[in-house]
Motif scaffolding. Structure first.
Motif, PDB file in Angstrom:
ATOM      1  N   ASP A   1       5.875   5.946  -6.432  1.00  0.00           N
ATOM      2  CA  ASP A   1       5.591   7.384  -6.541  1.00  0.00           C
ATOM      3  C   ASP A   1       6.795   8.147  -7.108  1.00  0.00           C
TER       4      ASP A   1
ATOM      5  N   ILE B   1      -1.559   5.935  -5.708  1.00  0.00           N
ATOM      6  CA  ILE B   1      -0.474   5.482  -4.825  1.00  0.00           C
ATOM      7  C   ILE B   1      -0.494   6.284  -3.520  1.00  0.00           C
ATOM      8  N   ARG B   2      -0.627   7.599  -3.653  1.00  0.00           N
ATOM      9  CA  ARG B   2      -0.622   8.454  -2.452  1.00  0.00           C
ATOM     10  C   ARG B   2      -1.820   8.161  -1.552  1.00  0.00           C
TER      11      ARG B   2
ATOM     12  N   SER C   1       3.278   0.339  -4.003  1.00  0.00           N
ATOM     13  CA  SER C   1       4.515   0.572  -3.239  1.00  0.00           C
ATOM     14  C   SER C   1       4.835   2.069  -3.204  1.00  0.00           C
ATOM     15  N   VAL C   2       5.355   2.529  -2.075  1.00  0.00           N
ATOM     16  CA  VAL C   2       5.762   3.939  -1.930  1.00  0.00           C
ATOM     17  C   VAL C   2       6.802   4.292  -2.988  1.00  0.00           C
ATOM     18  N   GLU C   3       7.641   3.307  -3.323  1.00  0.00           N
ATOM     19  CA  GLU C   3       8.707   3.531  -4.317  1.00  0.00           C
ATOM     20  C   GLU C   3       8.140   3.974  -5.668  1.00  0.00           C
TER      21      GLU C   3
ATOM     22  N   VAL D   1      -1.048   5.017   0.410  1.00  0.00           N
ATOM     23  CA  VAL D   1      -0.054   5.308   1.460  1.00  0.00           C
ATOM     24  C   VAL D   1      -0.727   6.017   2.640  1.00  0.00           C
ATOM     25  N   ARG D   2      -1.605   6.971   2.354  1.00  0.00           N
ATOM     26  CA  ARG D   2      -2.317   7.719   3.411  1.00  0.00           C
ATOM     27  C   ARG D   2      -3.177   6.803   4.258  1.00  0.00           C
TER      28      ARG D   2
ATOM     29  N   LYS E   1      -1.086   4.517   6.499  1.00  0.00           N
ATOM     30  CA  LYS E   1      -0.528   5.210   7.666  1.00  0.00           C
ATOM     31  C   LYS E   1      -1.573   5.314   8.763  1.00  0.00           C
TER      32      LYS E   1
END
Length: 478
Positions: free
Chosen positions: A454, A466-467, A450-452, A470-471, A474
């Protein structure tokens, strides 16, 4: 500067079967190749590789490492080729020199990503052979010792890089002596006023109670002898840098720090360690929350010792460290104290868990700067120790959460983490873990990072994973 026969004698003193002929040839080769080149100090350039080799003899390194240290700048700074080194000194030396040469070439590039790229290359080189790191650390240590000859802006850049990267690496590999010396020189360069102020206060204290350290040692020796414990006791002030770090961490003034004196008790066996601890605690008042047992739960770099804070002899508050002689050797020299290759095993850096974790971050980082940011997080940390349900020990930075714990167990466990039980109770994922917590990670196959997360994770490994997710996500959306 070490003379040729002195260097050979030093290596032979701990490795009687060292290749004397190759060591002699390497010494002469470095002398001839560097010829009339000079260092910033005005000294002949060849004094540098010889001093680096000398530093490595203190850590009892094998002759291939000593030879590589003598030759480490020849390919970069002279007309020597790698093939020439391979022909004259063999594959192993050539590989080490090649790793060091590639690093040196990147170090000279400019640009904001240079430091990060340099560290990335160092990591890859040391994952192949950990000795590249040891030679690099000795190289950096000698450069720090001669730092005062450089122009001010270069001094500041080298000192910062040393404090950011090389000193933490020395600590990770357990080379405490090297770390402390690097820290001290860099601290004096980067924070001169703070350094001078602490040194002045230490001098003042020394004048006030000039004979207090020998008196305390004498009393502790008497305490041990009365109880039949054979030991060696040494005492010293903590270094200005470690005092400054403590002042920063605790947001305290110099006067508020009490245990600026540390005493080390070395004994024969582990049982003696705990007996000595019992003697200290039964005679002197223990300072709350100052006891740490790194013997039953060693630090990730292999460091073992008992630490305690007490109101000691003459009502002086002191720190006492208790360890065996063998532990002391490993604590000071780290990886170098128990060399794998002495048993003919491989020296691959991948055998070290923390190097594997840094390689994983490297794999997931988008660019060198992000990699450097996450690895700094990974290397700078006071540890908390938590357990898996099976009793395996996981060391994490202070402030870690169950998500950090999950990623430390395995990347897949981190990615699919949905909840956590801490000491049998279900707790939120942002809960901060404490020393001794038992953590059970709950996972689900269809769960994703989850983005949260981070916002509250603290380890470089968790942030990088995590990053990365997310990348990728996207990209798929667009």
């Amino acid at each position: 500067m070490l003379r040729q026969y002195e260097l050979v004698d030093l290596v032979k003193s701990y490795d009687p079967y060292a290749d004397e002929d190759a060591l002699n040839r390497a010494y002469v080769f470095a002398l001839k190749k560097h010829g009339s080149q000079l260092r910033t100090s005005g000294d002949p350039y060849y004094s540098h590789p010889i001093e680096v080799a000398g530093i490595l003899t203190k850590f009892k390194l094998d002759s291939a490492s000593i030879i590589a240290a003598l030759l480490h700048d020849t390919v970069e700074d002279t007309d020597t080729t790698l093939d020439e080194i391979r022909d004259l000194f063999g594959d192993q030396v050539a590989q080490l020199v090649d790793g060091l040469t590639k690093l040196a070439m990147i170090e000279q590039k400019s640009g904001s990503s240079k430091q990060a790229e340099n560290f990335r290359k160092l990591l890859l080189a040391m994952s192949e052979d950990i000795r590249v790191l040891l030679i690099k650390l000795a190289d950096r240590l000698h450069n720090m010792r001669t730092l005062h000859f450089c122009p001010p802006e270069k001094r500041a850049r080298i000192a910062k890089e040393t404090l950011d990267i090389y000193a933490p690496l020395a600590e990770r590999i357990g080379m405490q002596e090297v770390k402390e010396e690097m820290d001290e020189i860099a601290f004096a360069e980067l924070y001169k006023d703070a350094h001078d102020s602490i040194v002045a206060r230490l001098n003042f204290l020394r004048e006030q109670g000039s004979d207090i350290v020998p008196k305390i040692i004498k009393q502790l020796e008497q305490d041990m002898a009365d109880n039949g414990v054979h030991c060696t006791i040494t005492g010293r002030e903590k270094s200005p840098y470690s005092i400054w770090r403590k002042m920063q961490l605790k947001n305290a003034s110099f006067e508020q720090l009490s245990d600026i004196m540390a005493f080390r008790i070395c004994v024969d066996t582990v049982a003696d360690c705990y007996q000595a601890l019992g003697i200290i605690h039964s005679k002197y008042h223990m300072v709350p929350r100052r006891f740490k047992d790194y013997i039953s739960t060693p630090k990730p770099n292999g460091y073992q010792s008992l630490h305690t804070g007490v109101i000691g002899p003459y009502d002086v508050r002191i720190e006492v460290q208790i360890r065996t002689y063998e532990m002391h050797e490993v604590n000071e020299k780290g990886v170098a104290a128990h060399w794998a290759y002495k048993q003919g095993q491989r020296t691959e850096g991948k055998n070290f868990r923390w190097i594997r974790e840094l390689l994983e971050i490297l794999d997931q980082a988008q660019n060198p700067d992000e990699f450097l940011e996450n690895t700094k997080l990974e290397m700078y940390n006071d540890q908390v120790f938590c357990f898996t349900p099976k009793g395996d020990l996981i060391g994490l930075p202070v402030g870690s959460t169950p998500v950090d714990f999950a990623y430390a167990v395995h990347s897949n466990v981190g990615d699919t983490c949905v909840g956590a039980k801490i000491n049998g109770e279900i707790k939120p994922l942002r809960t901060i873990l404490q020393n001794g917590d038992q953590v059970e990670v709950l996972t689900a196959k269809n769960q994703h990072p989850s983005v949260e997360w981070d916002r509250f994770v603290v380890t470089g490994k968790a942030k990088a994973a995590i990053r990365r997710y997310v990348r990728i996500n996207k990209r798929e959306q667009f």
